[in-house]
Design a protein around this motif. Structure first.
Motif, short mmCIF file in Angstrom:
data_model
loop_
_atom_site.label_atom_id
_atom_site.label_comp_id
_atom_site.label_asym_id
_atom_site.label_seq_id
_atom_site.Cartn_x
_atom_site.Cartn_y
_atom_site.Cartn_z
N UNK B 302 0.84 -1.20 0.00
CA UNK B 302 0.00 0.00 0.00
C UNK B 302 0.88 1.24 0.00
N UNK B 303 1.88 1.23 0.88
CA UNK B 303 2.76 2.40 0.97
C UNK B 303 3.40 2.70 -0.38
N UNK B 305 2.31 1.87 -3.32
CA UNK B 305 1.30 2.32 -4.27
C UNK B 305 0.93 3.78 -4.01
N UNK B 306 1.09 4.21 -2.77
CA UNK B 306 0.77 5.60 -2.45
C UNK B 306 1.95 6.53 -2.74
N UNK B 307 3.05 5.94 -3.17
CA UNK B 307 4.17 6.78 -3.57
C UNK B 307 5.32 6.84 -2.59
N UNK B 308 5.46 5.81 -1.74
CA UNK B 308 6.65 5.76 -0.88
C UNK B 308 7.78 5.18 -1.71
N UNK B 309 8.91 5.89 -1.68
CA UNK B 309 10.05 5.44 -2.47
C UNK B 309 10.63 4.17 -1.88
#
Ligand SMILES: Nc1ncnc2c1ncn2[C@@H]1O[C@H](COP(=O)(O)OP(=O)(O)O)[C@@H](O)[C@H]1O
Ligand SMILES: [Mg+2]
Lengths: 301, 403
Positions: B302-303, B305-309
């Motif tokens: 999830x992280x 997919x939410x844009x965590x590098x």
């Protein structure tokens, strides 16, 4: 709380999909006359066995070249899993484009490849063959940094199962995308509360997701997808696990995001309730797309 | 597209903290394992250091490290006489040569009598050469005559208080010994006690020059010389010169070296035992992180997919493990300190039964404490690298699709 305490407790056994659909379609879906020929055509097709007539089978809904107002363009998009005996083609060479301000509903039975297609558009899956562009940038060729930028700035994602972060509170979940960009905590909290207010969830800001009902979690997920004000929203089965009341709120909110906020929305679902709101409906079956209308004809907004 | 920002360190810590709090039991077990490992290691090492320091303190005062003892014996090529004294004195870098004369005598007070060793030395021999501390009274001067220093063991034979100068006068008779010139009947009247020195046995110490004067030509060879040098660097060359001249020597510094060597191994064994505890803890932590990873693939997905590098996912996992390491290290150190106090308390209780006192058993240098904290960070960081790397490689979609 915006919901009265007595209204719509989550039923143990969800209300059968059909009754919900029937009610809702007429409750909310009065933007589009129910005798719309396209809607009827698709509803007929969906019928019992999902077998579309040959005349509807088309895989080409796009031009090969970039247009100004184009958001997505997929060309011969193919996704397969496994090798040899376990090889399955889930998305079978589909072509379509999505223009600014469209509300596309991709409608099809379970297992038809809807989620896979949405994940491809979100850049979370890599196509096996074909091309997929967002604003003329090839999503499948972005590097980690560019993809991160795409997720953070341009697209809001709502997953099939809410997919909230269980260890974070509701407001932390909603403001998570802001944290990634290094925004200060106070500001994030402020923004999250504003967003939760809008979804009638301000009272739950400090709760953990597990303390919320399915409908509330779905709204939190929607709030999270919107917090960074993305132009594009990709939404997967938003009413899949919801009771009719919660579903109603969610359907309405998504419609508002399209009509009032002019966001480009791609929503995949196996439920008919969204069909009346779409500017275009793609019917998907076994990884093949078909639709009966051109964007120009139905793009009424 | 421009460089995307990273999560702030403060947010990273609070994210890691929420994750640890969520899996409270598992986090506690891991932190506990690290704490036990660090506590055992710290307790044992500080005990090792403390024991070593106690031993060294009793062996070597800093000045005695600068002295070399020239011993007599049947295999001694050179008799320790006046010639030898001058010969040694002439060796370069030798600061002082302090001879010791050893005699047998009978000492009497009123009608009590005892045999005792009579040691003729210069005051420097006691103060500098052999580091014999004074318990009461004062040292004598080189020119003093009818005065002596006594040992507590000697005073006990006369039933005298060993804590203060008894201010009594003894009658002393020096006795003959085998293969020594006949000095029997040398009678020294009225020798007063100037002080008590902390040495073992039944012995008295008298000014060497006075004894030599009394004995005259009957003076026997010296028992030993203490040769002092100016700096530690001079110990080795002077020792070599003495050996080259046919003298038999021993050095305190050798003893110190030996003690250090022995304690190095004791410490190593203790640290090894503690190390086993830490290894067990580390394996536990690795296990925890890996299991945690499997359980959290979805969250990581999830992280992402939410844009965590990727790098931020890695940093998050490292932060979690270092946080656990720090907590474990801190708790471990506190536990060790507590266990030390408990040990000292129990020993003091036992000692009070036998009227003894407990020495400072543990040596907690602050470098040791800082070292352990750094060690905990290092271990946890290293342990976290592999799981963190794995976490950063998780395919978000597989994580999200399958629960
Ligand atoms: N990682 C995968 N490996 C193998 N098969 C997969 C994988 N992901 C999806 N599928 C298959 O692809 C098909 C379409 O799945 P999905 O896109 O989830 O359908 P929908 O969302 O329309 O229900 C299903 O048959 C599913 O089993
Ligand atoms: Mg799906």
């Amino acid at each position: 709380m915006t919901e009265p305490a007595t209204a719509n407790p989550i039923p143990k056994d969800p209300i059968p999909e059909d009754t919900v659909q029937a009610t809702l379609a007429y409750q909310i879906g009065n933007d589009r006359p129910t005798d719309d020929p396209m809607l009827q055509a698709i509803q007929e097709e969906v019928g019992q066995d999902f077998a579309p007539p040959e005349s509807l089978l088309s895989t080409n809904f796009t031009t090969e070249t970039y247009q100004e107002n184009e958001v997505f363009r997929c060309i011969n998009l193919t996704k397969s899993y496994g090798h040899g005996i376990s090889y399955t083609e889930v998305i079978k060479g589909i072509n379509f484009n999505v223009l600014e301000g469209e509300y596309i509903v991709i409608y099809g039975p379970s297992g038809s490849g809807k989620s896979t297609l949405l994940h491809l558009l979100a850049g979370l899956e890599v196509p096996t063959r074909g091309d997929i562009y967002v604003r003329n940038h090839p999503i499948h060729r972005l590097n980690d940094e560019e993809l991160t930028y795409y997720h953070r700035e341009e697209v809001g994602l709502v997953f099939q199962n809410f997919n909230l972060l269980e260890s974070l509170s509701v407001w932390e979940n909603v403001s998570f995308p802001l944290m990634l960009a290094g925004a200060p905590r106070e500001w994030r909290q402020h923004e999250a509360l504003k967003m939760l207010e809008r979804f009638g969830l301000a009272d739950f800001a400090t709760h953990l997701p597990s303390q919320l009902s399915g409908g509330q979690q779905q709204r939190v997920a929607l709030a999270r997808a919107l917090i960074h004000d993305p132009e594009i929203l990709l939404i997967d089965e938003p009413t899949g696990n919801l009771d009719s009341h919660s579903a109603n709120i969610v359907i309405h909110e998504i419609d508002r995001l399209h009509k009032q906020e002019k966001r480009t929305i791609i929503l995949v679902t196996h439920s008919q309730v969204f069909l009346p709101f779409a500017t275009r409906v793609f019917y998907i079956r076994d990884g093949t797309l078909l639709t009966s209308n051109e964007p120009s004809r139905l793009n009424s907004t | 597209m421009n460089q995307v920002a990273s999560i702030r360190p403060s947010d990273l810590i609070s994210l890691a903290w929420s994750a640890l709090k969520r899996n409270r039991l598992r986090s506690l077990l891991t932190v506990g394992a690290i704490a036990v490992g660090i506590a055992v290691m710290m307790y044992l090492i500080s005990l090792g250091l403390g024991l070593e320091r106690l031993t060294l303190d009793s062996v070597a005062q800093s000045s005695s490290l600068l002295s070399i003892t020239v011993k007599s014996g049947s295999d001694q090529l050179q008799p320790l006489n006046q010639d030898a004294f001058h010969k040694i004195k002439a060796i370069p870098k030798v600061k002082e040569v302090l001879p010791q004369l050893t005699l047998k005598g009978v000492l009497s007070l009123d009608n009590q009598k005892t045999n005792a060793t009579i040691v003729g030395v210069d005051p420097d021999y006691l103060q500098v050469g052999s580091s014999t501390p004074l318990l009461a009274g004062r040292y004598f001067q080189p020119q003093d005559a009818q005065t002596m220093l006594v040992t507590p063991g000697f005073l006990k034979l006369f039933g005298l208080d060993t804590s203060k100068n008894p201010l009594v006068i003894f009658n002393v008779v020096i006795q003959q010994e085998n293969n020594l010139p006949d000095i029997s009947g040398s009678n020294l009247d009225s020798i007063s006690v100037s002080g008590i020195v902390n040495a073992s046995g039944v012995a008295v110490y008298m000014p060497r020059q006075y004894l030599e004067q009394i004995l005259g030509a009957n003076r026997p060879n010296y028992d030993n010389f203490i040769v002092t040098v100016g700096s530690l660097n001079d110990v080795q060359p002077v020792s070599d010169a003495l050996i080259a001249n046919g003298f038999k020597i021993s050095k305190v510094i050798d003893t110190v070296d030996q003690i250090e060597k022995v304690f190095f191994w004791i410490r190593a064994v203790l640290a090894g035992l503690g190390g086993i505890a830490v290894v067990v803890a580390t394996i536990g932590m690795f296990n925890t992180l890996t299991i945690s990873l499997l359980e959290r693939t979805r969250e990581i997905g999830i992280m992402k997919a939410l844009g965590v590098k990727r790098t931020d996912i890695r940093r998050l996992f490292l932060t979690e493990s270092v946080l656990m390491g720090l907590l474990g290290g801190g708790i471990g150190i506190l536990t060790a300190l507590f266990a030390q106090q408990l040990t000292i308390f129990v020993l003091a209780l036992l000692a009070s039964l036998v009227q003894g006192n407990v020495p400072v058993l543990f040596d907690n240098q602050w470098t040791l404490i800082v070292g352990f904290i750094l060690f905990a960070i290092l271990i946890s960081g290293l342990t976290g690298i592999f799981p963190a790397q794995r976490a950063s490689r998780i395919n978000p979609i597989e994580a999200i699709r399958y629960e």
